[in-house]
Design a protein around this motif. Sequence first.
Motif, PDB file in Angstrom:
ATOM      1  N   PHE A  18       0.778  -1.208  -0.581  1.00  0.00           N
ATOM      2  CA  PHE A  18      -0.069  -0.459  -0.028  1.00  0.00           C
ATOM      3  C   PHE A  18       0.813   1.204  -0.344  1.00  0.00           C
ATOM      4  N   GLY A  19       1.924   1.576  -0.317  1.00  0.00           N
ATOM      5  CA  GLY A  19       2.924   2.346  -0.439  1.00  0.00           C
ATOM      6  C   GLY A  19       3.597   2.847   1.452  1.00  0.00           C
ATOM      7  N   TYR A  20       3.189   2.226   2.297  1.00  0.00           N
ATOM      8  CA  TYR A  20       3.952   2.598   3.424  1.00  0.00           C
ATOM      9  C   TYR A  20       5.121   1.811   4.272  1.00  0.00           C
ATOM     10  N   PRO A  21       6.168   3.366   4.364  1.00  0.00           N
ATOM     11  CA  PRO A  21       7.069   2.520   4.396  1.00  0.00           C
ATOM     12  C   PRO A  21       7.731   1.601   5.797  1.00  0.00           C
ATOM     13  N   THR A  22       8.229   0.386   5.462  1.00  0.00           N
ATOM     14  CA  THR A  22       8.111  -0.225   6.699  1.00  0.00           C
ATOM     15  C   THR A  22       9.953  -0.293   6.679  1.00  0.00           C
ATOM     16  N   VAL A  23      10.107  -1.196   7.385  1.00  0.00           N
ATOM     17  CA  VAL A  23      11.603  -1.370   8.174  1.00  0.00           C
ATOM     18  C   VAL A  23      11.270  -3.093   8.908  1.00  0.00           C
ATOM     19  N   GLN A  24      12.347  -3.961   8.079  1.00  0.00           N
ATOM     20  CA  GLN A  24      12.749  -5.199   7.674  1.00  0.00           C
ATOM     21  C   GLN A  24      13.862  -5.579   8.583  1.00  0.00           C
ATOM     22  N   ILE A  25      13.750  -6.266   9.402  1.00  0.00           N
ATOM     23  CA  ILE A  25      15.103  -7.172   9.816  1.00  0.00           C
ATOM     24  C   ILE A  25      14.776  -8.342   9.417  1.00  0.00           C
ATOM     25  N   ARG A  26      16.679  -8.357   8.287  1.00  0.00           N
ATOM     26  CA  ARG A  26      16.694  -9.525   7.652  1.00  0.00           C
ATOM     27  C   ARG A  26      17.180 -10.505   8.502  1.00  0.00           C
ATOM     28  N   GLN A  27      17.760 -11.667   7.801  1.00  0.00           N
ATOM     29  CA  GLN A  27      18.289 -13.276   8.419  1.00  0.00           C
ATOM     30  C   GLN A  27      20.027 -13.434   7.163  1.00  0.00           C
ATOM     31  N   PRO A  28      20.586 -13.343   7.069  1.00  0.00           N
ATOM     32  CA  PRO A  28      20.684 -13.766   5.329  1.00  0.00           C
ATOM     33  C   PRO A  28      20.039 -15.193   4.994  1.00  0.00           C
ATOM     34  N   GLY A  29      20.092 -15.681   3.905  1.00  0.00           N
ATOM     35  CA  GLY A  29      19.444 -17.252   3.606  1.00  0.00           C
ATOM     36  C   GLY A  29      20.719 -18.331   3.945  1.00  0.00           C
ATOM     37  N   ARG A  30      20.040 -19.513   3.630  1.00  0.00           N
ATOM     38  CA  ARG A  30      21.265 -20.471   3.764  1.00  0.00           C
ATOM     39  C   ARG A  30      22.080 -20.846   2.568  1.00  0.00           C
ATOM     40  N   TRP A  31      21.300 -20.790   1.674  1.00  0.00           N
ATOM     41  CA  TRP A  31      22.995 -20.494   0.509  1.00  0.00           C
ATOM     42  C   TRP A  31      22.135 -19.453  -0.209  1.00  0.00           C
ATOM     43  N   PHE A  32      21.773 -18.866  -0.138  1.00  0.00           N
ATOM     44  CA  PHE A  32      21.604 -17.689  -0.876  1.00  0.00           C
ATOM     45  C   PHE A  32      19.725 -16.528  -0.739  1.00  0.00           C
ATOM     46  N   GLY A  33      20.101 -14.955  -0.499  1.00  0.00           N
ATOM     47  CA  GLY A  33      20.233 -14.474  -0.227  1.00  0.00           C
ATOM     48  C   GLY A  33      19.319 -14.309   1.506  1.00  0.00           C
ATOM     49  N   SER A  34      18.307 -13.459   1.008  1.00  0.00           N
ATOM     50  CA  SER A  34      18.029 -13.301   2.820  1.00  0.00           C
ATOM     51  C   SER A  34      16.458 -13.164   3.144  1.00  0.00           C
ATOM     52  N   ARG A  35      16.103 -13.375   4.138  1.00  0.00           N
ATOM     53  CA  ARG A  35      14.879 -14.004   5.147  1.00  0.00           C
ATOM     54  C   ARG A  35      14.576 -12.916   5.493  1.00  0.00           C
ATOM     55  N   GLU A  36      13.336 -11.866   5.856  1.00  0.00           N
ATOM     56  CA  GLU A  36      13.094 -11.133   6.651  1.00  0.00           C
ATOM     57  C   GLU A  36      12.399 -12.188   8.157  1.00  0.00           C
ATOM     58  N   VAL A  37      12.576 -12.003   9.216  1.00  0.00           N
ATOM     59  CA  VAL A  37      12.669 -12.385  10.180  1.00  0.00           C
ATOM     60  C   VAL A  37      11.450 -11.065  11.293  1.00  0.00           C
ATOM     61  N   SER A  38      11.755 -10.002  10.723  1.00  0.00           N
ATOM     62  CA  SER A  38      10.732  -9.740  12.130  1.00  0.00           C
ATOM     63  C   SER A  38      11.012  -8.179  11.166  1.00  0.00           C
ATOM     64  N   TYR A  39       8.986  -7.393  11.411  1.00  0.00           N
ATOM     65  CA  TYR A  39       9.412  -5.828  10.633  1.00  0.00           C
ATOM     66  C   TYR A  39       8.689  -4.864  11.013  1.00  0.00           C
ATOM     67  N   ALA A  40       8.522  -3.708  11.269  1.00  0.00           N
ATOM     68  CA  ALA A  40       7.507  -2.499  12.070  1.00  0.00           C
ATOM     69  C   ALA A  40       7.295  -1.486  10.669  1.00  0.00           C
ATOM     70  N   ILE A  41       5.867  -0.991  10.626  1.00  0.00           N
ATOM     71  CA  ILE A  41       5.534   0.135   9.836  1.00  0.00           C
ATOM     72  C   ILE A  41       6.150   0.846  10.058  1.00  0.00           C
ATOM     73  N   VAL A  42       6.895   2.080   9.754  1.00  0.00           N
ATOM     74  CA  VAL A  42       7.453   3.668  10.105  1.00  0.00           C
ATOM     75  C   VAL A  42       6.535   4.517  10.145  1.00  0.00           C
ATOM     76  N   ARG A  43       5.770   4.460  11.636  1.00  0.00           N
ATOM     77  CA  ARG A  43       5.419   5.476  11.999  1.00  0.00           C
ATOM     78  C   ARG A  43       5.532   7.266  11.975  1.00  0.00           C
ATOM     79  N   SER A  44       5.830   7.912  10.480  1.00  0.00           N
ATOM     80  CA  SER A  44       6.022   8.674  10.503  1.00  0.00           C
ATOM     81  C   SER A  44       5.357   9.964  11.462  1.00  0.00           C
ATOM     82  N   GLU A  45       4.028   9.918  11.199  1.00  0.00           N
ATOM     83  CA  GLU A  45       2.794  10.739  11.471  1.00  0.00           C
ATOM     84  C   GLU A  45       3.457  10.919  13.154  1.00  0.00           C
ATOM     85  N   GLU A  46       3.837   9.885  13.628  1.00  0.00           N
ATOM     86  CA  GLU A  46       4.075  10.619  15.076  1.00  0.00           C
ATOM     87  C   GLU A  46       5.340  10.713  15.817  1.00  0.00           C
ATOM     88  N   HIS A  47       6.260  11.433  14.807  1.00  0.00           N
ATOM     89  CA  HIS A  47       7.557  11.674  14.709  1.00  0.00           C
ATOM     90  C   HIS A  47       8.202  12.936  13.818  1.00  0.00           C
TER      91      HIS A  47
END
Length: 100
Positions: free
Chosen positions: A27-56
Amino acid sequence: MSMAQLVAAGAPELPEGWFYRITTTGFGYPTVQIRQPGRWFGSREVSYAIVRSEEHENGDVAVIAACVKAWERLKEDEDYARKVREALTLRGDHDPRGGR
């Protein structure tokens, strides 16, 4: 902004090889992801949070707050998974007469 700059600004330091990815949701909302390296290649998301710019006061502070929220969510998820593993150690029948 580099990982070192995020951490210097107040984001939690991540384990070796893990990283933050700032992206958008479908939907176009900025998000922070915490990513962990994949076993063989790439990475996978292990956690996330939506950036709440209106609160800061600015976007940088909002991103740091989202990094903190994603880290807290990861720790809560790990704590929940630990409790489930502990509960599953008691799996099975528990005969009130002592068993046979």
